[in-house]
Design an enzyme around this catalytic site. Structure first.
Site, PDB file in Angstrom:
ATOM      1  N   HIS A  18      -3.839   6.314  -4.006  1.00 17.08           N
ATOM      2  CA  HIS A  18      -2.452   5.908  -3.783  1.00 17.08           C
ATOM      3  C   HIS A  18      -1.563   6.335  -4.950  1.00 17.08           C
ATOM      4  O   HIS A  18      -0.520   6.976  -4.752  1.00 17.08           O
ATOM      5  CB  HIS A  18      -2.377   4.394  -3.599  1.00 17.08           C
ATOM      6  CG  HIS A  18      -1.000   3.886  -3.300  1.00 17.08           C
ATOM      7  ND1 HIS A  18      -0.539   3.711  -2.009  1.00 17.08           N
ATOM      8  CD2 HIS A  18       0.033   3.529  -4.116  1.00 17.08           C
ATOM      9  CE1 HIS A  18       0.706   3.272  -2.047  1.00 17.08           C
ATOM     10  NE2 HIS A  18       1.084   3.148  -3.313  1.00 17.08           N
ATOM     11  N   GLU A  19      -1.993   5.991  -6.160  1.00 14.27           N
ATOM     12  CA  GLU A  19      -1.177   6.331  -7.333  1.00 14.27           C
ATOM     13  C   GLU A  19      -1.184   7.825  -7.612  1.00 14.27           C
ATOM     14  O   GLU A  19      -0.202   8.365  -8.128  1.00 14.27           O
ATOM     15  CB  GLU A  19      -1.683   5.556  -8.557  1.00 14.27           C
ATOM     16  CG  GLU A  19      -1.635   4.040  -8.412  1.00 14.27           C
ATOM     17  CD  GLU A  19      -0.252   3.515  -8.063  1.00 14.27           C
ATOM     18  OE1 GLU A  19       0.746   4.186  -8.398  1.00 14.27           O
ATOM     19  OE2 GLU A  19      -0.163   2.443  -7.433  1.00 14.27           O
ATOM     20  N   HIS A  22       1.745   9.385  -5.818  1.00 15.92           N
ATOM     21  CA  HIS A  22       2.996   9.229  -6.568  1.00 15.92           C
ATOM     22  C   HIS A  22       3.022  10.167  -7.775  1.00 15.92           C
ATOM     23  O   HIS A  22       4.035  10.834  -8.033  1.00 15.92           O
ATOM     24  CB  HIS A  22       3.129   7.787  -7.071  1.00 15.92           C
ATOM     25  CG  HIS A  22       3.314   6.769  -5.990  1.00 15.92           C
ATOM     26  ND1 HIS A  22       4.214   6.921  -4.952  1.00 15.92           N
ATOM     27  CD2 HIS A  22       2.733   5.549  -5.795  1.00 15.92           C
ATOM     28  CE1 HIS A  22       4.180   5.863  -4.169  1.00 15.92           C
ATOM     29  NE2 HIS A  22       3.289   5.019  -4.654  1.00 15.92           N
TER      30      HIS A  22
END
Length: 333
Positions: A18-19, A22
């Site tokens: 997920h990170e 980003h």
């Protein structure tokens, strides 16, 4: 201890992907990233490379990518707040999208080694499918005029119709054919069956990848249909928190690695889709603020936006505490 180790790996993979979405998108957009963190709270390990601090923190229940100018005003041209709305939207949406990508990868790995269930079938002798005229090698195209693209869809449609006459459309030697099949009731599951088995394909990269995409989309559609029920109060009793997930991971680990991978994929899809909901403090809410900024031509007051996110975060923490308490009572009392 084994369950704990596997759970940490599962949580770590979910947070990392997920990170990573980003982080990579921010870098591609020329945004300065000050920190990439797995976990919250006090630091356990950190190393600085270039302008970014990479850290692991003690609580493995989340993570973050701290970008320059994300929550404050700055004149730095590489700050998040000074980039275009489309660029910022891409950074925000990349996290949830990477959770979906992770699910596709995990399901594809399972399909490659364990095999992919196709809609080409073999027929159990004497079964309703056999009696109706369906033959080995037929490819299921539709059930009751609803097209199917995967074995999961086929099973789902048939299982929902016990003791009913189904119209099953198949492809045989390039010709489309339709049969009326009277389903039976499985004595164990009480669901509909017609006596067909899927032909399994193993070690096919393309077939495995297609299976990963199809199953991820299918699971996503199931989750989307359940969200309105959850908002309406139905299904709240089925919510699980970190303790519940650890328990599920432990149960899956006792069965085998493929069960752990599939559970991780399922959780990853949930995480990605829930993060896209317009709930304050989640990625979906930040996207809403960016859409508003795009439409009105200027950003929302950062202090007001920050307050809304803070309130949303506080409410999410209260919900998390409630779910943790209920998990504890359900599992240990």
């Amino acid at each position: 201890m084994y369950t704990l180790i596997v759970s940490i790996i599962v949580f770590g993979a979910l947070i990392f992907f997920h990170e990573l979405g980003h982080f990579v998108t921010a870098k591609l957009c020329g945004i300065k990233v000050n920190e990439f963190s797995l976990g919250f709270g006090p630091g356990v390990f950190s190393v600085k490379k270039g302008e970014t601090l990479y850290s692991v923190r003690v609580l493995p229940l989340g993570g973050y990518v701290r970008m320059e100018g994300e929550n404050e005003k700055t004149q730095d041209p590489r700050a998040f707040s000074n980039k275009s709305v489309p660029a910022r939207m891409a950074v925000i949406i990349a996290g949830p999208m990477m959770n979906l990508v992770l699910a596709v990868i995990l399901i594809a790995v399972i399909g490659f080694f364990a095999g992919v269930a196709t809609t080409k079938v073999t027929v159990i002798p004497g079964s309703p499918a056999d009696i109706s005229g369906i033959e080995d090698g037929d490819v299921i195209l539709a059930v009751d005029d609803r097209k199917v693209g995967s074995w999961d869809e086929t099973v789902s449609l048939i299982s929902q119709r016990p003791n009913q006459t189904l119209k099953v459309e198949v492809l045989r030697d390039g010709r489309k054919m339709a049969f009326n099949v009277k389903s039976l009731v499985d004595p164990d599951t009480k669901r509909g069956i017609i006596g067909i088995k899927s032909v399994i394909i193993r070690y096919s990269p393309l077939q495995s990848l297609m299976s990963g995409i199809q199953k991820t989309l299918w699971i996503s559609s199931m989750i989307f249909t359940s969200i309105p029920q959850l908002v309406g109060g139905k299904g709240v009793a089925d919510l699980v928190g970190p303790l519940g997930i650890v328990h599920l991971v432990g149960e899956a680990a006792r069965v085998g690695i493929f069960n752990v991978l599939y559970l991780t994929a399922f959780i990853s899809i949930n995480l990605g889709l829930i993060n896209l909901l317009p709930i304050p403090a989640l990625d979906g809410s930040r996207l809403i603020f960016l859409v508003v900024e795009f439409l009105r031509g200027k950003p929302v007051d950062p202090e007001k936006e920050g307050l809304i996110h803070f309130i949303g975060f506080a409410l999410l923490m209260i919900l998390m505490g409630f779910v943790l308490y209920r998990d504890f009572v359900r599992l240990y009392m």
